[in-house]
Structures are given as C-alpha cells and as structure tokens.
Design a protein around this motif. Structure first.
Motif, PDB file in Angstrom:
ATOM      1  N   SER A   1       0.845  -1.193   0.000  1.00 22.62           N
ATOM      2  CA  SER A   1       0.000   0.000   0.000  1.00 22.62           C
ATOM      3  C   SER A   1       0.877   1.239   0.000  1.00 22.62           C
ATOM      4  CB  SER A   1      -0.900   0.010   1.230  1.00 22.62           C
ATOM      5  OG  SER A   1      -1.758  -1.109   1.234  1.00 22.62           O
ATOM      6  N   PRO A   2       0.455   2.304  -0.730  1.00 23.33           N
ATOM      7  CA  PRO A   2       1.306   3.500  -0.818  1.00 23.33           C
ATOM      8  C   PRO A   2       1.106   4.479   0.350  1.00 23.33           C
ATOM      9  CG  PRO A   2      -0.578   3.736  -2.254  1.00 23.33           C
ATOM     10  CD  PRO A   2      -0.711   2.386  -1.624  1.00 23.33           C
ATOM     11  N   GLU A   3       0.152   4.214   1.234  1.00 18.54           N
ATOM     12  CA  GLU A   3      -0.112   5.173   2.304  1.00 18.54           C
ATOM     13  C   GLU A   3       1.047   5.208   3.293  1.00 18.54           C
ATOM     14  OE1 GLU A   3      -2.241   2.807   1.497  1.00 18.54           O
ATOM     15  OE2 GLU A   3      -3.952   3.826   0.591  1.00 18.54           O
ATOM     16  N   ALA A   4       1.280   6.387   3.839  1.00 19.85           N
ATOM     17  CA  ALA A   4       2.336   6.539   4.851  1.00 19.85           C
ATOM     18  C   ALA A   4       1.995   5.789   6.116  1.00 19.85           C
ATOM     19  CB  ALA A   4       2.551   8.031   5.155  1.00 19.85           C
ATOM     20  N   SER A   5       0.704   5.607   6.378  1.00 21.00           N
ATOM     21  CA  SER A   5       0.303   4.888   7.587  1.00 21.00           C
ATOM     22  C   SER A   5       0.632   3.406   7.515  1.00 21.00           C
ATOM     23  CB  SER A   5      -1.208   5.065   7.811  1.00 21.00           C
ATOM     24  OG  SER A   5      -1.925   4.573   6.688  1.00 21.00           O
ATOM     25  N   SER A   6       0.900   2.900   6.312  1.00 21.14           N
ATOM     26  CA  SER A   6       1.200   1.466   6.151  1.00 21.14           C
ATOM     27  C   SER A   6       2.670   1.215   5.919  1.00 21.14           C
ATOM     28  CB  SER A   6       0.388   0.898   4.982  1.00 21.14           C
ATOM     29  OG  SER A   6      -0.987   1.068   5.160  1.00 21.14           O
ATOM     30  N   VAL A   7       3.523   2.173   6.260  1.00 21.93           N
ATOM     31  CA  VAL A   7       4.955   2.017   5.980  1.00 21.93           C
ATOM     32  C   VAL A   7       5.531   0.818   6.706  1.00 21.93           C
ATOM     33  CG1 VAL A   7       7.217   3.104   6.295  1.00 21.93           C
ATOM     34  CG2 VAL A   7       5.302   4.440   5.435  1.00 21.93           C
TER      35      VAL A   7
END
Length: 763
Positions: free
Chosen positions: A728-734
């Motif tokens: 996922s590209p979201e920062a929350s899923s780093v």
C-alpha cells in the motif's frame, strides 16, 4: 538428445525457402516477444543466428570467472546472455511462424486438391456409369434387332421356300396340263382315224353282202349289230368329244391318262386287227365285237374315273391358285417388311457406330482423367511428404522452444518476485494523488522497472526485484510478465503464482480482478491464455484435458469451495475432514475434494463466481472486506499428441493469500484474532520453507502448515514459482510495507533449483 535436432542451418534454409515460396513476411508473436523484451530500456545487441551450431554455442557458453561477490558483473553477463537468448528465441519464433504459415498453405492446397480429386472421381464415375448404361442399352437394342432380323430372315426364307415350292408345283401343273393337251390331241386324232376305219369296215360289209349272198341274213344281223355298234361308237365319239372338253382342264394325271390312252390305242389296234380278221373270218367277228364291247365298258369306267380325277384336279388347282395368291401377298408384305427392317438396321448400325465413337472418346477421356488423377495423386503424395516434413520440423522446433523457454525461466530463477504498488485511494490521500507518499521509483537505466525506494523516518530504503509495477500499471501489463509461466504449465511443468502482502494491498484485485475486460485479474487471464493456446495447438495434433478445483485454508482447515451446499455454510470443515497426500511422482491429491472437468473459459468463470460467494471474508480496522483465508485455485493440465506420441502433465496453482496484519494495528478480537494468528502463522511457515529450500537444508518444514504442505511439489525441483508482493502507498502502512518488502527481498535472493547455465547438457 542432440541427434533428434535437424542438421546445421536446416531451420534457416527451410525458413528462407518457405518465405520465397509463399512470399510471406513473418511477424513475431506480439505477446511472447513483448514478454521476452521486458524491462529492457537499452536496445538489445544484434545477434545473428545462422544454424544449430550458433544455438549450441550460445547454450554451452559458461560464466566467465569472476568474483562471487561481483554481483554487478554477474548481472551484466547474465543480462547479455539473456539478450542473446531473446534474440535466439525471436529467431526460432520467426522460423516457427514461417513453418506454420507454410503448413497452413500446404494444408489448404492439400484440401483443395483432395476436393478437386473427389469431384473428378465423381464426374468420372458418373460419366462411366452413363456410358455403361448407354452402351448396355445400345447392346440390348442391337441384340433385339439382331433377334428380330434373324427371325424375319428365317420367316423370309420359309416364305421363299414355300413360294419356290408353289412355283414348282405350278410349273408341274402347267407341264401336266401341256402333256394332257398333247394326249388329248392324240386321242382326237386316233378317234378320227378310228371313224375312217369304221367307214372302211362299212364298205367292206357292203362288199361282203354282195359276195356272200348266203349269209345275208347273217349279215343283216351283223349289220344290226354293227348299227348298234355304230350307235355305241357314236356315243363313244360323243363321250370322247365331252372328254376332250373336260381334258382341257386336266393338269395332274399325266401317267394315268397315258396308260388309258395306251389302253385305248391297244383297243383300237385290237379293233383294227378284228376288222381285218373279219375279212378272213366272219366267225371271229362276234368275239372281236364282244371284246370291243368289253373294251368299251372298260373305257367308260376309265373315262368316269378320269372325270372324277379331273374334277379333283380342278379343285386342287383352284386352291393352289388361291394359296399362291395369298403367298404372293405375304411375300410382297414380307419383302416390304424386310426392306423396312433393313432401313432400320442401317439406321441402328449408324447409331451404333456413333455410340462406338462416343465410347472411344469416353475411353480416351477416361484415360486422360486417369492420367490426371495419377498426376494429382503424385502431387498430393509430394505435398503430404512436404507437410509431414514441415510438421516434423515444427515438432522439433516446438521441443527446442520449450527447452529454450525453460532455460530462460531457469536463468531468471525458478522462484521470482514481482512487486506491485496499489494506487492511492481517494479517501486516503489528498487531491495531489501520490504527493507526500513515502514510495518512489528509480528512473536510472539499471533500476527502471526493477527497483523501488521507500522513505521511513528520513531514511531511504531501496529494494530491487525481478519486476516492479507502479500504481499506473494495468492488469494487462502485469499479465504480460507472467504469461511465460502460464505457458510453462502447458509445457508440462508445475507452476505456482501467489499474491502476498498486508490486508488491503490489492492481492485479491491482482489475482481475481473485477468485472470488465480491463479489470480481469491474473487467474481469468491465465485461463484464457491456456484455453486459447490449447485450441491453437489442436492443429499440431495436441489434445488437452483440464480439471479445476478450488479450496480455501481457513484457520488451518481445508474448505471445498465447490462442494454442493457450500455457500453461506462455514461449518463444513467440522463435518468433513480433508487429507493432503503426495505420490512418488510429485502429484498432490486432497481427499473428497470436488474436481470438475472444464472445457472452456465460461466453465471456469462460473466456478470462480461460485467460489467467490463461498470464500471467507471479514471486516477489520485495516480493511472493510478482508480475505480471512488462503484461496487456492488448481488447474491440472493433461496433454497428449496423437501424431508424435508425446504426453505432458502440468499443474497451475494460482493463490490469493490472506493479508498479513499486526495485531496491535488491526485490534482483532475473538474470531478475528484467531484468524489473524492463523494467517500470520501460515505465512511465517511459507517463509521458513522457502529459506530452508534455498539454503539446501536436509529438513524442510512443509508440514508446519496446510498451505506449505499443499504446495510442496510446486516449491522445489524444476517447478516454477512467482510471488507477487503487494504493498500500500499510504504513509500509515509504511511499517507493514517494509516487512513485506524485506520478506520479498529475502525470497528474491533465494535460488531454488539448479540453473541450466551451470550444466553442460546440450539442447
């Protein structure tokens, strides 16, 4: 193995000949060549192949001695080697296209010649049958005419014979009539002479009266008797005159009349002799007179008989004349009939001559047709030989293609890793799309399409894989890269493609897709390619039989997604236990699992739709509709070639793994907690199995999970495996993204199986 290949340069020469004969411009296969040219921003060096020795030289090429730690040098050498292999495959594919085109042309020509040959045979057989029927009809007519002619001839001969007989009888009757006429004239002459003699007798009597006075009385008596005799003689004369009138009609009694005339002559002579004796002896006159009476009576009887016979002769002559007239009428009618029959015979002879000429022409035409048939047969035999040679070359080329294809896949690695980045969802980002996201893609020549960079707390982390797809990549772009593995399943290898990643990263979309041609996932596209390719190979004698099964592994329990009554029932595993078994040949079976024969993409689509409704899904804080089980689609492919006797068996496993997630972040409780723990355990077991195989451990923990134990035959040997790591590209899923990328990097560093480049086996 080397002896089964054609001699050096034969493929190139045959391809050149096929192009010159057909004027064909061979176009490479778009999908396969695009798959071969993947990820190459640089133009491949021009490598020309002139024959089998160049291919063997390329396959026998070994790695140059460099340091094992010089990965960049090894990668460059490997890239050059792969580019050469691409050029070699392109050359073989162009050659194969030329052979296929020539084969289609030869088949078309063969079909046309066969149809023409069939038409010629039908026309020839029809013409022969018509000529035979006409000949038979004419033969029958000729036989009938000959029989009629022979019958008419025989009747004509009989009539001619009867006519000749009648003519002979007529001639005989006329000759008899002439004889009777002559005899009658003689009798008349004799009667006249007899009357003269009577006159002389009367004169003598008168002189005797004068001479014999004493015998006057006696002479008177004699005169009285003489008068009576004169009366009798006059009567006889009258009767003779009547007989002369009746004798004019006599024809057929010559012998009897002759005898009667002779007797009358004798009687006349006797009378003359008596008359002469009367001169001498009067005493003997009475006796002579009595004898004359007796002769008269006998003559009267004879005359009566002659009258009767004359009447009979008249009646016979009348009948004979009537019969002659009727016979002459018949003869004239027969002559007319014969003339008519002769005209008909001449006409039929002319028709027979014309029919004979036509038959001769038909024989000449039949001979010409048979000659043409033999020529066409020789031509068909030559075309069949060429077709058989072309098919054998195609089979050899297909075998070499399979080996080269497998060599390329082994050089790329029996286990490969692709990375795909899900697009940023609208409710997770701002209006600028990916701006502010922690993921970027290098654009350098070496890293383009193969690397991904991730920013975490100001630190840049770089990862490289076999292929990286950014958020703009379509389902078609992704499938082009995996189509080679799908082809390997048709070639008889075990292939496993699975999607790995955190929940909500797009694994199910990648594998299953959504309705619509552009949104179809890897599973529908792979099946479409398999069915399309199998149908195209039917022209080469291949027949494929396919069986599909679908299951899910939920909390380490196997569930049959195609079992009757499966939808909306989540307690099936409790009622039925499924056992995984492996045989010595590397085949896997699951007891009581529903296996369905599939014959088209429509059959598989219906099964996928049924399975999607039966799969276990649930809602978590990370994904509203999260897959809570591992979905395994298995397609068993069995192919056989009736022309070459080849048989292949391949297996294609397409797996949508459940999403990995952290318990602290998902906040799962109850059943969701148990599901999360089971999912993480099975994914951990999968990584342990892959690392153990890569390190060559004696013990590989396949039995630690139902998933790894089910996939055991597909994770070793010459099997092909591809892992999609979805992020996922979201920062929350780093955090989850880094874990997935690190796991994928470890898998990408593994080398399962023995690469073909390290062996010295020639193709």
């Amino acid at each position: 193995m080397a002896s089964s290949l054609p001699p050096r340069g034969s493929y190139l020469e045959n391809a050149g000949t096929a192009r010159r004969e057909m004027g064909l411009k061979v176009a490479p296969r778009r999908n396969v060549l695009s798959a071969i040219n993947n990820g190459g921003a640089e133009a491949a060096p021009v490598v020309e192949f002139s024959g089998r020795e160049d291919v063997e030289r390329l396959l026998a090429e070994k790695m140059k001695g460099k340091s094992k730690n010089d990965f960049k040098g090894r990668v460059e050498q490997m890239s050059d080697y792969i580019k050469k292999l691409r050029a070699c495959i392109r050359w073989y594919m162009e050659l194969e296209d030329g052979y296929l085109a020539e084969q289609e042309k030869l088949r078309g020509t063969l079909d046309a010649e066969n149809s023409r040959h069939t038409q010629l045979e039908a026309q020839l057989s029809n013409a022969i049958e018509e000529l035979k029927a006409a000949n038979l009809d004419l033969t029958r007519r000729c036989e009938n005419l000959e029989e009629t002619l022979s019958r008419e001839k025989s009747e004509k001969l009989i009539a001619a014979e009867s006519y000749e007989k009648e003519m002979q009888e007529r001639e005989l009757a006329e000759s008899s009539r002439d004889l009777l006429t002559v005899d009658l004239e003689r009798v008349t002459h004799d009667a006249k002479r007899f009357s003269e003699q009577l006159k002389m007798v009367q004169d003598t009597n008168k002189r005797l009266q004068e001479y014999n006075t004493s015998l006057q009385q006696y002479n008177s008596n004699l005169q009285a008797d003489a008068s009576k005799s004169g009366e009798t003689i006059s009567k006889l004369q009258k009767e003779k005159s009547a007989m002369m009138e009746t004798m004019a009609a006599l024809r057929e009694c010559n012998n009897s009349m002759s005898s009667q005339l002779e007797s009358s002559r004798a009687s006349q002579q006797e009378a003359i002799r008596v008359k002469e004796e009367l001169r001498k002896e009067v005493e003997c006159f009475r006796a002579e007179l009595k004898q004359a009476r007796d002769d008269r009576d006998h003559s009267v009887a004879q005359l009566n008989n002659l009258n009767i016979e004359l009447a009979n002769c008249k009646e016979q002559i009348g009948r004979s004349s009537k019969e002659c007239e009727s016979m002459s009428t018949k003869v004239s009618a027969l002559e007319e009939t014969c003339n008519t029959q002769q005209d008909q015979i001449q006409t039929l002879q002319k028709q027979l001559a014309v029919a004979t000429e036509k038959l001769k022409l038909a024989d000449v035409t039949a001979i010409e047709a048979m000659t043409g048939y033999e020529e066409q047969k020789e031509k068909i035999k030559y075309l069949e030989e060429r077709l058989a040679h072309a098919e054998s070359q195609i089979v050899e080329g297909d075998e070499l293609r399979k080996k080269l294809h497998n060599t390329i896949l082994e050089l790329k690695g029996n286990i490969r890793v692709f990375c795909r980045v899900r697009p940023l969802l609208r409710f997770h980002g701002d209006s600028n799309g990916l701006e502010g996201a922690s993921i970027s893609f290098p654009t350098s020549v070496e890293s383009a399409g193969r690397a991904i960079d991730l920013m975490n707390q100001g630190q840049k982390l770089s990862f490289s894989y076999d292929k990286v797809f950014d958020h703009n990549a379509s389902q078609e772009d992704v499938f082009v890269e995996i189509s080679q593995l799908v082809q390997s399943a048709l070639d008889g290898y075990k292939v496993c493609i699975f999607a790995y990643g955190q929940t909500g990263s797009g694994k199910t979309y990648t594998m299953m897709g959504r309705p619509g041609n552009d949104q179809k996932g890897m599973i529908p596209r792979s099946l479409e390619q398999i069915f399309k390719t199998s149908q195209s190979l039917e022209s080469q004698g291949w027949e494929y039989f396919m069986q599909a099964s679908m299951l899910e592994i939920y909390n380490e329990s196997i569930r049959d997604l195609l079992a009757p009554g499966r939808p909306n029932s989540f307690d099936m595993s409790a009622s039925k236990q499924y056992t995984i078994k492996h045989d010595p040949h590397g085949n896997t079976t699951v007891s009581d699992l529903t296996i369905i024969d599939v014959f088209s993409i429509a059959d598989v689509t219906n099964l996928l739709e049924k399975a999607s409704h039966s799969r276990s899904v649930g809602k978590t804080q990370m994904n509203e509709q999260s897959s809570r089980s591992h979905f395994v689609f298995t397609l068993k492919i069995s192919g056989s070639n009736k022309n070459t006797g080849q048989h292949v068996e391949g297996i294609l496993n397409l797996i949508d793994l459940a999403g990995s997630e952290r318990l602290a972040k998902s906040s799962s409780t109850g059943d969701r907690l148990k599901e999360t723990q089971s999912i993480n355990k099975s994914l951990s077991a999968l990584s342990d199995v892959i690392f153990a195989i890569a390190k060559g451990d004696d013990h590989v923990p396949f039995r630690n999970s139902k998933l790894t134990y089910l996939l055991q035959p597909c994770l070793g040997g010459d099997s092909k495996a591809l892992m999609f790591v979805n992020i996922s590209p979201e920062a929350s899923s780093v955090g989850e993204t880094i874990c997935s990328l690190r796991f994928a990097s470890r898998v990408n560093a593994c080398e399962i199986g023995i690469p073909r480049r390290r062996t010295s086996t020639s193709i």
